[in-house]
Design a protein around this motif. Structure first.
Motif, mmCIF file in Angstrom:
data_model
loop_
_atom_site.group_PDB
_atom_site.id
_atom_site.type_symbol
_atom_site.label_atom_id
_atom_site.label_comp_id
_atom_site.label_asym_id
_atom_site.label_seq_id
_atom_site.Cartn_x
_atom_site.Cartn_y
_atom_site.Cartn_z
ATOM 1 N N PRO A 1 0.721 -1.286 0.115
ATOM 2 C CA PRO A 1 -0.042 -0.058 -0.081
ATOM 3 C C PRO A 1 0.754 0.860 -0.297
ATOM 4 O O PRO A 1 0.540 2.072 -0.117
ATOM 5 N N ARG A 2 2.064 1.342 -0.081
ATOM 6 C CA ARG A 2 2.965 2.044 0.216
ATOM 7 C C ARG A 2 3.552 2.534 -1.383
ATOM 8 O O ARG A 2 3.797 4.164 -2.143
ATOM 9 N N ASN A 3 3.280 1.801 -2.354
ATOM 10 C CA ASN A 3 3.596 2.071 -3.431
ATOM 11 C C ASN A 3 1.769 2.014 -4.329
ATOM 12 O O ASN A 3 2.082 2.603 -5.593
ATOM 13 N N SER A 4 0.707 1.611 -3.608
ATOM 14 C CA SER A 4 -0.675 1.373 -4.612
ATOM 15 C C SER A 4 -1.458 2.238 -3.969
ATOM 16 O O SER A 4 -1.814 1.382 -2.664
ATOM 17 N N VAL B 1 -6.199 1.478 -0.187
ATOM 18 C CA VAL B 1 -7.519 1.386 -0.094
ATOM 19 C C VAL B 1 -8.621 0.478 0.763
ATOM 20 O O VAL B 1 -9.181 -0.146 1.273
ATOM 21 N N MET B 2 -7.604 -0.613 -0.276
ATOM 22 C CA MET B 2 -8.128 -1.677 0.331
ATOM 23 C C MET B 2 -7.978 -2.816 2.213
ATOM 24 O O MET B 2 -8.609 -3.053 2.838
ATOM 25 N N PHE B 3 -5.989 -2.094 1.892
ATOM 26 C CA PHE B 3 -6.788 -1.983 3.605
ATOM 27 C C PHE B 3 -7.083 -1.233 4.946
ATOM 28 O O PHE B 3 -6.531 -1.753 5.568
ATOM 29 N N GLU B 4 -6.876 -0.073 4.252
ATOM 30 C CA GLU B 4 -7.733 0.680 5.115
ATOM 31 C C GLU B 4 -9.486 0.203 5.206
ATOM 32 O O GLU B 4 -9.790 0.433 6.534
ATOM 33 N N SER B 5 -9.773 -0.094 4.018
ATOM 34 C CA SER B 5 -10.777 -0.599 4.092
ATOM 35 C C SER B 5 -11.479 -2.065 5.539
ATOM 36 O O SER B 5 -12.476 -1.782 6.498
ATOM 37 N N PHE B 6 -10.149 -2.564 5.620
ATOM 38 C CA PHE B 6 -10.311 -3.785 6.836
ATOM 39 C C PHE B 6 -10.519 -2.882 8.107
ATOM 40 O O PHE B 6 -11.030 -3.466 8.491
ATOM 41 N N VAL C 1 -1.193 4.331 8.143
ATOM 42 C CA VAL C 1 -1.705 3.244 7.839
ATOM 43 C C VAL C 1 -1.124 2.678 6.459
ATOM 44 O O VAL C 1 -0.203 1.525 7.001
ATOM 45 N N ALA C 2 0.174 3.415 5.521
ATOM 46 C CA ALA C 2 0.466 2.205 4.519
ATOM 47 C C ALA C 2 1.843 2.436 5.323
ATOM 48 O O ALA C 2 2.004 1.386 4.878
ATOM 49 N N ALA C 3 2.571 3.353 6.243
ATOM 50 C CA ALA C 3 3.556 2.652 6.661
ATOM 51 C C ALA C 3 3.410 1.488 7.693
ATOM 52 O O ALA C 3 3.954 1.192 7.874
#
Length: 435
Positions: free
Chosen positions: A180-183, A188-193, A357-359
């Motif tokens: 998610p740091r690049n995409s 969005v998918m990880f944040e959705s969880f 969150v990405a970090a």
């Protein structure tokens, strides 16, 4: 947000001109892939000549991704507040457009009533266009699971119907996901969880899912390809990557589905930039994209007389009527306007804490992935003891602390680097204790 400065030579190197005369032009910065750029460049040029009896050309500026594109725009406006020599920002989900509108980098444009009236204000509670008309959803994105049915059959793996299915230990090594740091898609998918399950349970599931992931791909499109090739059996994927692979390899081999527990629905936007030098042509490009000609490029299959001619796109339309009108022709098998779910993705929340969150995903799941996989394997062999599962998902900070960090200290690069190192060290120590 960290500034990004690009040389004029690099900017010139990213230029792609759709084949048309230079009589009218529009300059668009976009993270969209080459297939979309080619089809919309060709389609707009043909439409513009039909409608206005004048040739038109699209000049694309492509920086390699949503985050890089947005950083470039911000950097340019910092030194050129009245305009940056570009007309439109096109693609990259919803979050960039909230940023552009909030910072005064996007200007209002209202299409004709027959275009605007065909697009509802919301889908599953998420806005499809800005009330002030500073941005519009040009297509709709959903996030689901691409599955290789043939691999599942050969390996004795189950069909996943819920996100939590991907956290089952027997799926170890069979799941594909991106970093998610690049995409922006993966972010969005990880944040959705985290939004759907809550901070604590969300991270618990993400740790278990992380233990099943074969490897974290740098770009989100690679996850769908690895599943299509049979290297994995499940991929976290945005819908158009999933639909494209299913269309290419057949429904008996692959399926793309939205999990039963929740899915994030997110418009993929377009906005007129402040000080656009080719303002009228840019407005026409927005009208083309939101109107039937542009929506058919998203929605209809490759080779359809009104669809894309060289590249499969397979994107969901922002016009609800398309799903019934073209049900027999499109490869898209469901309408987001008919989804029945209580979950609504909060794009503003996701944008506020996106970098933190990405970090965290990077430090706890990606950079320490080998340690995580070994720990997950050991816990599975031990029968998944509840106390250790709880410890596996434990976080170094609360949701409130993460938000406070995002709003204040995260702007300091020294703090960011120190936190990333601290979290990696903390995660490795946790994994060693659990093995």
């Amino acid at each position: 947000m960290r500034m990004l400065h690009l040389s004029a030579a690099l900017l010139a190197a990213t230029k792609f001109v759709s084949p048309a005369a230079e009589s009218a032009r529009v300059v668009i910065i976009t993270p969209h892939n080459e297939a979309i750029r080619q089809e919309f460049g060709r389609g707009f040029a043909a439409w513009h000549e039909r409608e206005f009896q004048q040739p038109a050309a699209v000049e694309w500026r492509e920086m390699g991704g949503t985050s890089a594109s947005l950083r470039f725009v911000q950097s340019e406006f910092a030194s050129k507040p009245e305009g940056i020599g570009m007309d439109l920002f096109f693609g990259g989900g919803l979050e960039p457009f909230l940023f552009l509108a909030d910072n005064g980098f996007a200007e209002s444009h209202t299409p004709a009533a027959e275009i605007l009236n065909a697009i509802p204000p919301q889908v599953t509670g998420v806005e499809l266009f800005d009330p002030g008309h500073r941005w519009y959803g040009a297509a709709i994105s959903s996030f689901g699971i691409l599955q290789n049915l043939r691999v599942q059959q050969l390996a004795g793996l189950p069909l996943a119907t819920r996100w939590e299915d991907l956290a089952r230990p027997e799926l170890a090594g069979w799941v594909a996901a991106g970093d998610p740091r690049n995409s922006g898609t993966m972010n969005v998918m990880f944040e959705s969880f985290l939004q759907a399950y809550g901070w604590e349970k969300g991270w618990q599931i993400l740790h278990q899912l992380g233990g099943n992931i074969r490897e974290f791909d740098r770009i989100s499109s690679a996850t769908a390809r690895s599943t299509a090739l049979g290297q994995t059996a499940y991929a976290l994927a945005i819908d158009f990557y999933g639909f494209t692979q299913v269309a290419a390899l057949g429904k008996s081999n692959l399926t793309f589905s939205l999990p039963d527990d929740f899915t994030a629905i997110n418009p993929d936007g377009i906005a007129l930039l402040k000080g656009a030098p080719n303002r009228e042509t840019a407005k026409r490009f927005i009208d083309f994209t939101l109107g039937e000609p542009g929506q058919k490029l998203w929605f209809l299959p490759l080779g359809h007389p009104e669809g894309p001619q060289r590249n499969s796109i397979e994107r969901m339309s922002v016009r609800p009527d398309f799903y019934e009108r073209f049900a027999a022709e499109s490869n898209i098998q469901f309408s987001p306007f008919k989804l029945k779910q209580s979950f609504t993705y909060d794009a503003a929340l996701g944008r506020e804490r996106r970098e933190v969150v990405a970090a965290l995903v990077g430090a706890l799941l990606v950079d320490t992935h080998d340690d995580l996989k070994k720990t997950w394997k050991a816990l599975a062999a031990a029968g998944l003891p509840k106390d250790k599962l709880g410890e596996l998902g434990r976080m170094p900070l609360t949701a409130e602390e993460a938000m406070a960090l995002a709003k204040m200290e995260w702007k300091d690069s020294a703090v960011r680097n120190a936190k990333k190192t601290e979290w990696q060290t903390w995660a490795r120590a946790k994994y060693r204790r659990l093995k």
